[in-house]
Write an enzyme that holds these catalytic residues in place. Structure first.
Site, PDB file in Angstrom:
ATOM      1  N   ASP A   1       0.785  -0.921   0.144  1.00  0.00           N
ATOM      2  CA  ASP A   1       0.161  -0.060  -0.082  1.00  0.00           C
ATOM      3  C   ASP A   1       0.983   1.269   0.131  1.00  0.00           C
ATOM      4  O   ASP A   1       1.912   1.265   0.674  1.00  0.00           O
ATOM      5  CB  ASP A   1      -0.845  -0.006   1.173  1.00  0.00           C
ATOM      6  CG  ASP A   1      -1.832   0.975   1.151  1.00  0.00           C
ATOM      7  OD1 ASP A   1      -3.086   0.564   1.192  1.00  0.00           O
ATOM      8  OD2 ASP A   1      -1.521   2.269   1.528  1.00  0.00           O
TER       9      ASP A   1
ATOM     10  N   HIS B   1      -1.328  22.040 -21.097  1.00  0.00           N
ATOM     11  CA  HIS B   1      -0.908  21.738 -22.617  1.00  0.00           C
ATOM     12  C   HIS B   1      -0.824  22.923 -23.483  1.00  0.00           C
ATOM     13  O   HIS B   1       0.141  23.171 -23.739  1.00  0.00           O
ATOM     14  CB  HIS B   1      -1.681  20.471 -23.180  1.00  0.00           C
ATOM     15  CG  HIS B   1      -1.916  19.401 -22.375  1.00  0.00           C
ATOM     16  ND1 HIS B   1      -0.999  18.596 -21.737  1.00  0.00           N
ATOM     17  CD2 HIS B   1      -3.065  18.606 -22.190  1.00  0.00           C
ATOM     18  CE1 HIS B   1      -1.286  17.763 -21.243  1.00  0.00           C
ATOM     19  NE2 HIS B   1      -2.726  17.551 -21.411  1.00  0.00           N
TER      20      HIS B   1
HETATM   21  C1  BG6 Z   1      -5.198  14.699 -21.371  1.00  0.00           C
HETATM   22  C2  BG6 Z   1      -6.714  15.381 -20.862  1.00  0.00           C
HETATM   23  O1  BG6 Z   1      -4.083  15.414 -20.671  1.00  0.00           O
HETATM   24  O2  BG6 Z   1      -4.848  15.066 -22.629  1.00  0.00           O
HETATM   25  C3  BG6 Z   1      -7.681  14.883 -21.768  1.00  0.00           C
HETATM   26  O3  BG6 Z   1      -6.900  15.059 -19.604  1.00  0.00           O
HETATM   27  C4  BG6 Z   1      -7.299  14.760 -23.349  1.00  0.00           C
HETATM   28  O4  BG6 Z   1      -8.954  15.200 -21.502  1.00  0.00           O
HETATM   29  C5  BG6 Z   1      -5.922  14.489 -23.499  1.00  0.00           C
HETATM   30  O5  BG6 Z   1      -8.388  13.977 -23.964  1.00  0.00           O
HETATM   31  C6  BG6 Z   1      -5.588  14.887 -24.829  1.00  0.00           C
HETATM   32  O6  BG6 Z   1      -4.434  14.225 -25.388  1.00  0.00           O
HETATM   33  P1  BG6 Z   1      -4.002  13.907 -26.962  1.00  0.00           P
HETATM   34  O7  BG6 Z   1      -2.491  13.465 -26.761  1.00  0.00           O
HETATM   35  O8  BG6 Z   1      -5.022  12.616 -27.114  1.00  0.00           O
HETATM   36  O9  BG6 Z   1      -4.447  14.807 -27.799  1.00  0.00           O
END
Ligand code: BG6
Length: 498
Positions: A99, A251
């Site tokens: 754990d 992002h």
């Molecule tokens: C993630 C998000 O960080 O990135 C998701 O939490 C999203 O909601 C995803 O769908 C998108 O990543 P990619 O690489 O599929 O564009």
């Protein structure tokens, strides 16, 4: 794995390392981490004497291995691997049953690492919800596993890094109290995308772009991530997060820093990150009353993509029927510095849109005078588009004469796909895991960057948290109200990816 599997790829070789995965029984491990490690091993970027140690609870070693094998078949079918090769790969695995809250788990881990003679480096991947990050760091610290005397010790965590400024500060303080900042690798998988890294090469390895890369030539910049998927089974997380936190704070703002930053003095992690944070410091913080005009929030209603009919967000499993969480968000940022003064950076993202496309659109300013106004079959604008996915590449939209006797203009798109010869574009996790193993933190967010981006987003969150309703858009359409208004003064308007 036999010799023939080790086709050399380009990349710095790594040293034998103990790769410890906390939460090794979860989805991320089988979907992303193990396939990435297999690929790295195959092309010689993971040292064959490395070990992969899963920390998980209440599962037999053989059952865990079977789950990973099934994951390879389900999610990484492109990696051809027969049973014999899997059996050979699985000799790298070990497991610690325990754990995360139990000190004994870390003791067992420490003895397990000791028993792997001659392997001194360790990477600890936290494939667990963020509430466990500090617990893990404290556990490692207590048994001396974070001590770097006889090899590196790197801890990898994934977003979200907090849910607002206060919680991100708290997380940073806790982690930095237990680890040195240089040991913390905050993954933003967007930065691992080849095409995002390529942006830096395009910018700083070509002399033709830099002279144009400023307010004198650029009208505005759009950075987008359109997705056709909904929230799947993530209601629990998404209801608290919404798309502003989920995609923009992390992002897309990271991508914005790479687009807007000054050339770093050298290509090293800190030199690049020093420039990125300067961008964040220059981003205008909005006053509360300005926020409605600078942002759009919306939520998907029911609709369809192709033949598939789709439920509204509020009808998704686990979502409250009264939810006002946004599944689409857009923010018009301004970077108040010499290079970018007055140039809007419009970041937008949404789920259940017609298609999955992520791109950076650099829209150039209008012609001072248009000779061909009456002969244009398409608007006379120029854009440089960096397609992050799918079909990674760079496109330049130019205007050209239509073939024929009259001088009509048409839009011409010059395409430079990133991988023309079909070369495999590496998955973000391969790139990022390799970077952790080689100690290259360039593509990872530093603690100060994370806090700075939260401080920019915070005023928007404060205004949005009190909203009583949210605009709806029909799933599978671009009908998001407010978007045309947000782009009203921008040359060419909203670029809906095609
Ligand atoms: C993630 C998000 O960080 O990135 C998701 O939490 C999203 O909601 C995803 O769908 C998108 O990543 P990619 O690489 O599929 O564009």
């Amino acid at each position: 794995m036999d010799e023939s599997d080790f086709n050399q790829c380009i990349g710095e070789p790594t040293e034998p390392t103990n790769i410890v995965i906390f939460g090794a029984g979860g989805d991320l491990t089988k979907r992303k981490l193990i396939p990435a490690l297999v690929k790295m091993l195959r092309c010689g970027l993971l040292h064959p004497e490395s070990k992969i140690i899963g920390v998980l609870k209440g599962r037999a070693f053989e059952t865990w291995l079977e789950t990973l094998h099934q994951g390879m078949l389900d999610y990484a079918a492109d990696i051809e691997m027969n049973d014999e090769q899997w059996a050979s790969f699985s000799t790298m695995f070990k497991m610690v049953d325990g754990d995360l809250q139990d000190e004994q788990t870390y003791q067992s881990l420490a003895s397990s690492l000791e028993s792997l003679k001659g392997k001194t480096h360790a990477m600890f991947y936290c494939a667990v919800p963020p509430r466990w990050y500090t617990t893990i760091a404290a556990g490692l610290h207590k048994v001396g596993l974070s001590n770097e005397e006889d090899g590196f010790r790197r801890v990898v965590i994934e977003k979200p890094f907090g849910m607002d400024l206060a919680s991100s500060r708290e997380l940073n303080n806790e982690l930095q109290g237990l680890l040195d900042e240089s040991q913390i690798y905050r993954i933003d998988h967007y930065l691992g995308k080849e095409s995002v890294q390529n942006l830096l090469v395009y910018r700083f390895a070509n002399s033709i772009l830099e002279p144009l890369w400023n307010r004198n030539f650029i009208d505005h910049i759009q950075i987008s991530a359109a997705e056709s998927i909904g929230i799947g089974y993530r209601a629990n997380y998404y209801e608290k997060s919404g798309s502003l936190r989920d995609m923009i704070q992390s992002h897309l703002m990271q991508v914005m820093t790479l687009v807007a930053m000054e050339p770093p003095v050298e290509y090293t992690a800190d030199a690049v990150r020093d420039e990125k944070i300067k961008v964040l410091r220059a981003v205008r913080h909005f006053a509360e009353e300005d926020i409605p005009a600078q942002t759009v929030a919306a939520q998907y209603g029911s609709g369809a993509i192709g033949d598939e009919s789709l439920s509204a967000y509020v009808a998704e499993e686990g979502v409250s029927p009264e939810s006002v969480t946004e599944t689409f968000s857009a923010v018009r940022f301004y970077v108040d510095n010499w290079r970018w003064q007055g140039v809007p950076f419009i970041l937008w993202t949404g789920k259940r849109l017609p298609r999955r496309v992520s791109e950076i659109v650099i829209r150039f300013r209008k012609l001072p005078f248009n000779l061909f106004d009456k002969h244009a079959t398409a608007p006379i604008t120029n854009s440089l588009v960096f397609r992050l996915h799918p079909d990674e590449g760079i496109f330049l939209r130019m205007n050209a004469k239509m073939p024929g006797l009259t001088t009509n203009t048409q839009r011409l798109v010059m395409r430079a796909p990133y991988s023309e010869d079909g070369t495999d574009v590496s998955d973000a996790y391969e790139v990022l895991l390799h970077d952790v193993l080689t100690g290259d933190a360039t593509l990872f967010s530093r603690g100060d960057e994370v806090e700075e981006s939260w401080s920019i987003i915070e005023p928007i969150l404060n205004v949005w948290k009190d909203r009583l309703s949210v605009e709806r858009y029909r799933a599978g359409t671009w009908d998001v109200s407010g978007m045309d208004e947000l782009f009203k003064d921008c040359v060419g308007g909203w670029h809906k990816p095609s």
